[in-house]
Write a protein that holds these residues in place. Structure first.
Motif, PDB file in Angstrom:
ATOM      1  N   GLY A 225       0.824  -1.208   0.000  1.00 16.70           N
ATOM      2  CA  GLY A 225       0.000   0.000   0.000  1.00 16.70           C
ATOM      3  C   GLY A 225       0.854   1.253   0.000  1.00 16.70           C
ATOM      4  N   CYS A 226       0.209   2.390  -0.160  1.00 18.35           N
ATOM      5  CA  CYS A 226       0.952   3.654  -0.181  1.00 18.35           C
ATOM      6  C   CYS A 226       0.061   4.751   0.362  1.00 18.35           C
ATOM      7  CB  CYS A 226       1.398   3.991  -1.598  1.00 18.35           C
ATOM      8  SG  CYS A 226       2.317   5.538  -1.643  1.00 18.35           S
ATOM      9  N   ALA A 227       0.629   5.521   1.289  1.00 18.98           N
ATOM     10  CA  ALA A 227      -0.159   6.577   1.930  1.00 18.98           C
ATOM     11  C   ALA A 227      -0.062   7.893   1.173  1.00 18.98           C
ATOM     12  CB  ALA A 227       0.332   6.764   3.353  1.00 18.98           C
ATOM     13  N   ARG A 228       0.678   7.913   0.071  1.00 22.61           N
ATOM     14  CA  ARG A 228       0.877   9.207  -0.604  1.00 22.61           C
ATOM     15  C   ARG A 228      -0.335   9.602  -1.444  1.00 22.61           C
ATOM     16  NH1 ARG A 228       5.700  11.399   0.310  1.00 22.61           N
ATOM     17  NH2 ARG A 228       7.279  10.061   1.223  1.00 22.61           N
ATOM     18  N   SER A 229      -1.152   8.606  -1.779  1.00 19.36           N
ATOM     19  CA  SER A 229      -2.492   8.868  -2.328  1.00 19.36           C
ATOM     20  C   SER A 229      -2.531   9.736  -3.579  1.00 19.36           C
ATOM     21  CB  SER A 229      -3.374   9.511  -1.246  1.00 19.36           C
ATOM     22  OG  SER A 229      -3.522   8.633  -0.188  1.00 19.36           O
ATOM     23  N   CYS A 230      -1.690   9.456  -4.548  1.00 13.71           N
ATOM     24  CA  CYS A 230      -1.769  10.189  -5.817  1.00 13.71           C
ATOM     25  C   CYS A 230      -3.102   9.855  -6.496  1.00 13.71           C
ATOM     26  CB  CYS A 230      -0.607   9.801  -6.726  1.00 13.71           C
ATOM     27  SG  CYS A 230       0.978  10.145  -5.959  1.00 13.71           S
ATOM     28  N   ALA A 231      -3.686  10.841  -7.119  1.00 16.23           N
ATOM     29  CA  ALA A 231      -5.052  10.699  -7.633  1.00 16.23           C
ATOM     30  C   ALA A 231      -5.154   9.702  -8.786  1.00 16.23           C
ATOM     31  CB  ALA A 231      -5.570  12.059  -8.082  1.00 16.23           C
ATOM     32  N   PHE A 232      -4.046   9.409  -9.449  1.00 12.36           N
ATOM     33  CA  PHE A 232      -4.081   8.543 -10.643  1.00 12.36           C
ATOM     34  C   PHE A 232      -3.698   7.102 -10.334  1.00 12.36           C
ATOM     35  CE2 PHE A 232       0.027  10.554 -10.171  1.00 12.36           C
ATOM     36  CZ  PHE A 232       0.867   9.466 -10.186  1.00 12.36           C
ATOM     37  N   CYS A 233      -3.380   6.807  -9.070  1.00  7.91           N
ATOM     38  CA  CYS A 233      -2.672   5.552  -8.785  1.00  7.91           C
ATOM     39  C   CYS A 233      -3.535   4.575  -7.988  1.00  7.91           C
ATOM     40  CB  CYS A 233      -1.400   5.885  -8.006  1.00  7.91           C
ATOM     41  SG  CYS A 233      -0.504   4.434  -7.474  1.00  7.91           S
ATOM     42  N   VAL A 234      -3.449   3.297  -8.335  1.00  8.53           N
ATOM     43  CA  VAL A 234      -4.254   2.278  -7.655  1.00  8.53           C
ATOM     44  C   VAL A 234      -3.833   2.077  -6.195  1.00  8.53           C
ATOM     45  CG1 VAL A 234      -4.909  -0.162  -7.653  1.00  8.53           C
ATOM     46  CG2 VAL A 234      -4.888   1.122  -9.783  1.00  8.53           C
ATOM     47  N   PRO A 235      -2.530   1.972  -5.862  1.00 11.84           N
ATOM     48  CA  PRO A 235      -2.210   1.760  -4.440  1.00 11.84           C
ATOM     49  C   PRO A 235      -2.702   2.871  -3.526  1.00 11.84           C
ATOM     50  CG  PRO A 235      -0.309   1.281  -5.786  1.00 11.84           C
ATOM     51  CD  PRO A 235      -1.358   1.890  -6.698  1.00 11.84           C
ATOM     52  N   SER A 236      -3.109   4.025  -4.109  1.00 13.72           N
ATOM     53  CA  SER A 236      -3.568   5.114  -3.252  1.00 13.72           C
ATOM     54  C   SER A 236      -4.816   4.714  -2.465  1.00 13.72           C
ATOM     55  CB  SER A 236      -3.863   6.360  -4.082  1.00 13.72           C
ATOM     56  OG  SER A 236      -4.951   6.116  -4.929  1.00 13.72           O
ATOM     57  N   VAL A 237      -5.509   3.666  -2.926  1.00 11.00           N
ATOM     58  CA  VAL A 237      -6.708   3.269  -2.192  1.00 11.00           C
ATOM     59  C   VAL A 237      -6.398   2.168  -1.176  1.00 11.00           C
ATOM     60  CG1 VAL A 237      -8.321   3.924  -3.987  1.00 11.00           C
ATOM     61  CG2 VAL A 237      -7.349   1.617  -3.994  1.00 11.00           C
ATOM     62  N   GLY A 267       8.151  -2.421  -2.238  1.00  8.44           N
ATOM     63  CA  GLY A 267       7.231  -1.527  -1.538  1.00  8.44           C
ATOM     64  C   GLY A 267       6.951  -0.369  -2.476  1.00  8.44           C
ATOM     65  N   GLU A 268       5.821   0.278  -2.336  1.00 13.05           N
ATOM     66  CA  GLU A 268       5.538   1.421  -3.221  1.00 13.05           C
ATOM     67  C   GLU A 268       6.487   2.577  -2.891  1.00 13.05           C
ATOM     68  OE1 GLU A 268       3.824   0.625  -5.572  1.00 13.05           O
ATOM     69  OE2 GLU A 268       2.647  -1.058  -4.812  1.00 13.05           O
ATOM     70  N   ASP A 269       6.919   2.662  -1.632  1.00 16.12           N
ATOM     71  CA  ASP A 269       8.005   3.564  -1.234  1.00 16.12           C
ATOM     72  C   ASP A 269       8.727   2.836  -0.109  1.00 16.12           C
ATOM     73  OD1 ASP A 269       9.736   5.455  -0.346  1.00 16.12           O
ATOM     74  OD2 ASP A 269       8.232   6.965   0.148  1.00 16.12           O
ATOM     75  N   ILE A 341       8.603  10.906 -11.023  1.00 13.66           N
ATOM     76  CA  ILE A 341       8.684  12.369 -11.133  1.00 13.66           C
ATOM     77  C   ILE A 341       7.293  12.877 -11.518  1.00 13.66           C
ATOM     78  CG2 ILE A 341       9.650  14.300 -12.438  1.00 13.66           C
ATOM     79  CD1 ILE A 341      12.193  12.680 -12.849  1.00 13.66           C
ATOM     80  N   GLU A 342       6.732  12.276 -12.548  1.00 13.68           N
ATOM     81  CA  GLU A 342       5.405  12.550 -13.116  1.00 13.68           C
ATOM     82  C   GLU A 342       5.312  13.902 -13.804  1.00 13.68           C
ATOM     83  OE1 GLU A 342       4.911   9.709 -12.666  1.00 13.68           O
ATOM     84  OE2 GLU A 342       4.755   9.001 -10.620  1.00 13.68           O
ATOM     85  N   THR A 343       5.673  14.971 -13.130  1.00 14.31           N
ATOM     86  CA  THR A 343       5.592  16.297 -13.755  1.00 14.31           C
ATOM     87  C   THR A 343       6.467  17.251 -12.955  1.00 14.31           C
ATOM     88  OG1 THR A 343       4.108  18.163 -14.248  1.00 14.31           O
ATOM     89  CG2 THR A 343       3.533  16.841 -12.362  1.00 14.31           C
ATOM     90  N   GLY A 355       0.481  14.499  -1.827  1.00 15.80           N
ATOM     91  CA  GLY A 355       1.102  13.549  -0.904  1.00 15.80           C
ATOM     92  C   GLY A 355       2.424  13.015  -1.429  1.00 15.80           C
ATOM     93  N   LYS A 356       2.571  12.964  -2.759  1.00 12.12           N
ATOM     94  CA  LYS A 356       3.816  12.433  -3.336  1.00 12.12           C
ATOM     95  C   LYS A 356       5.015  13.267  -2.900  1.00 12.12           C
ATOM     96  CE  LYS A 356       4.098  10.791  -7.604  1.00 12.12           C
ATOM     97  NZ  LYS A 356       4.829   9.506  -7.561  1.00 12.12           N
ATOM     98  N   VAL A 357       4.818  14.574  -2.736  1.00  9.91           N
ATOM     99  CA  VAL A 357       5.965  15.441  -2.472  1.00  9.91           C
ATOM    100  C   VAL A 357       6.133  15.741  -0.979  1.00  9.91           C
ATOM    101  CG1 VAL A 357       5.644  16.460  -4.734  1.00  9.91           C
ATOM    102  CG2 VAL A 357       4.752  17.676  -2.770  1.00  9.91           C
TER     103      VAL A 357
HETATM  104  S1  SF4 Z   1       2.149   6.972  -7.576  1.00  5.91           S
HETATM  105 FE1  SF4 Z   1       3.625   6.144  -6.135  1.00  5.91          FE
HETATM  106  S2  SF4 Z   1       3.657   7.641  -4.465  1.00  5.91           S
HETATM  107 FE2  SF4 Z   1       1.762   7.977  -5.584  1.00  5.91          FE
HETATM  108  S3  SF4 Z   1       0.201   6.746  -4.544  1.00  5.91           S
HETATM  109 FE3  SF4 Z   1       1.041   5.538  -6.221  1.00  5.91          FE
HETATM  110  S4  SF4 Z   1       2.639   4.326  -5.285  1.00  5.91           S
HETATM  111 FE4  SF4 Z   1       2.198   6.015  -3.888  1.00  5.91          FE
END
Ligand code: SF4
Length: 504
Positions: A225-237, A267-269, A341-343, A355-357
């Motif tokens: 899982g990942c607590a950074r919760s990027c809006a486009f990413c599946v592990p964010s949930v 790990g996602e991070d 990096i994404e952008t 949350g990513k940053v």
């Molecule tokens: S893109 Fe990376 S940092 Fe962001 S929620 Fe997904 S796994 Fe976490």
């Protein structure tokens, strides 16, 4: 010998990729980019299996399902983790369930769809899944087919495809608790009244079972899982869980017993192992890497993903890891992290991935990326970064900022993977529009070109370290592909960019 439950995957996942984890991503290259006769021996050789068809090293998710079924009381004689080319050896009249793990079953994941869109062809994972489902043993004995894994969502939202493919049930989410329940229901109910889509419940960390067989390139889950919760990413949930070091070490031992010589901590991070929220717990991270690296038989320890914000917020953790892993020495010259990096646009960061940053502000992100790459470079880590084009709200200046950022990273050995935004189900952006080739602007082409110019400059020197322990034939073949083949691709990318008005 036939088994009641057969766990398998498509052929692109049944490989140890010469022990090189980045080669695994080559499955995202569509069929048109490299002919099969070159792709399979060079990037995806067949995974080892025994004479009865059992895979020696399997994907971590398949191993978790195997372990969960055993922990639930199934017998070893009921279950097999099988090579997809050996289904005739493990499927028979007594086989009730075939459980298939899939990363990108319809070829619409972000990386595959990017390169199919740009270069044509179809995702190899989709092609090989169809081939697997047409296997004569599956057609003859008609077991109940369950499809799970990270890409299962693609089929869950596409019932027509599910029926066409002959998949009876799609399993989405985490499998260790709900998977055994589903399998028992299928067996007890004679396959009746099974929903077409089942969603697995999140698994408490103490119920994540230890694997009992070797994994591909020794991949072991450190966090989930990942607590950074990027809006486009599946592990964010997903909920974030760090596994206990004792469990991780037991899985290291299993892998060493099966003949692996190294481990990749997933790990996602991974820098947030046993963190306090998003605050790096450097001691816990360093202890985990050190204990794994000094475990009997382990010659290298890699990691899957790390966040640049975690690295820059705790540079001493990166420096300590470099010392613990003996980086910069002949034994272990470099190590690798996948990063996002994404952008470079603070506006897009603020809108979609604050949350990513964290703990930094969106405005600081371009500098954090530069500092992170310098920190990695100084400590013998190589970053492999994703860039996303077409995020909702993206404007010309956002892309130009990202082009500048990518160019500023040229001094640092690294890779840049540009992706077209593709909305994933269950994410906050699931209803946003995907970026298509026809919508690419001259600035997008400049960004694609900047990324690939960066990669072409770094491929040959990277390969010197990355492929250093591999057989001479592979080293030579890859050197030729990375120099001469890359020249052709570079020519094509520049030509496309100029045709679309880019200044390259
Ligand atoms: S893109 Fe990376 S940092 Fe962001 S929620 Fe997904 S796994 Fe976490």
């Amino acid at each position: 010998m036939a088994y009641k439950i057969v766990i398998t995957c498509d052929r692109t996942m049944a490989s140890d990729y010469h022990g090189l984890i980045f080669f695994g991503f080559s499955a995202c290259l569509p069929s048109g980019t490299l002919p099969d006769w070159l792709y399979y021996p060079l990037f995806c050789p067949s995974g080892k299996h025994d004479s009865e068809g059992r895979l020696l090293y399997a994907n971590c998710g398949m191993r978790k399902i195997e372990a969960a079924l055993l922990a639930d009381g199934f017998s070893r004689n009921d279950i097999v983790v099988a090579h997809p080319d050996c289904l005739d050896k493990v499927i028979g009249p007594e086989t009730e369930i075939v459980s298939i793990s899939a990363n990108d079953p319809l070829g619409i994941g972000p990386a595959t769809s990017t390169y199919s869109e740009l270069w044509g062809g179809e995702g190899r994972m989709a092609i090989m899944l169809r081939r697997l489902l047409r296997d004569p043993a599956i057609r003859k004995y008609r077991p109940f087919v369950v499809l799970g894994g990270p890409g299962a969502w693609q089929v869950s939202v596409n019932p027509e495809k599910r029926r066409q493919l002959g998949i009876d049930c799609v399993f989405v989410g985490e499998g260790e608790v709900s998977g055994p329940k589903l399998f028992r229901r299928i067996l007890d109910n004679g396959r009746k009244d099974i929903p077409e889509v089942v969603t697995g419940e999140p698994v408490p960390v103490e119920r994540i079972p230890d694997i009992v067989g070797g994994t591909t390139i020794g991949i072991i889950e450190a966090t989930r899982g990942c607590a950074r919760s990027c809006a486009f990413c599946v592990p964010s949930v997903r909920k974030v869980r760090s596994r206990r070091l004792e469990n991780i070490l037991r899985e290291v031992q299993v892998n060493m017993d099966e003949g692996n010589t190294g481990v990749i901590l997933h790990g996602e991070d991974v820098l947030l192992y046993r963190s306090d929220g998003l605050k790096v717990n450097g001691d816990a991270v360093v202890e985990m890497f050190e204990r794994v690296y000094t475990a009997p038989g382990v010659q290298f320890v890699g990691a899957s993903h790390a966040a640049l914000s975690s690295a820059v917020s705790s540079p001493q953790t990166i420096e300590r890891l470099a010392r613990v892993l003996e980086l910069g020495t002949d034994k272990n010259p470099v190590n690798y992290f996948q990063v996002g990096i994404e952008t470079a646009s603070p506006k897009l960061i603020g809108r979609h991935m604050k949350g990513k940053v964290y703990p930094f502000e969106p405005e600081q992100w371009p500098q954090v990326v530069k500092d992170g790459f310098k920190l990695f470079n100084d400590n013998h880590f190589v970053g492999c970064a994703t860039i996303i084009m077409g995020l909702p709200g993206e404007e010309r200046e956002d892309i130009e900022q990202t082009v500048e950022l990518v160019k500023s990273l040229r001094p640092y050995q690294s890779l840049m993977v540009p992706l077209l935004f593709s909305p994933l189900q269950t994410t906050r952006l699931e209803y946003s529009a995907a970026l298509k080739k026809k919508d690419l602007t001259p600035q997008h082409h400049e960004l694609i070109t900047a990324c690939w110019d960066h990669n072409f400059a770094w491929f040959p020197p990277m390969w010197v370290n990355y492929g250093r322990n591999k057989n001479p034939l592979l080293r030579t073949a890859m050197r030729l592909v990375l120099t001469h083949g890359a020249r052709l691709v570079k020519y094509r990318i520049h030509r496309d960019a100029r045709r679309h008005g880019a200044r390259v």
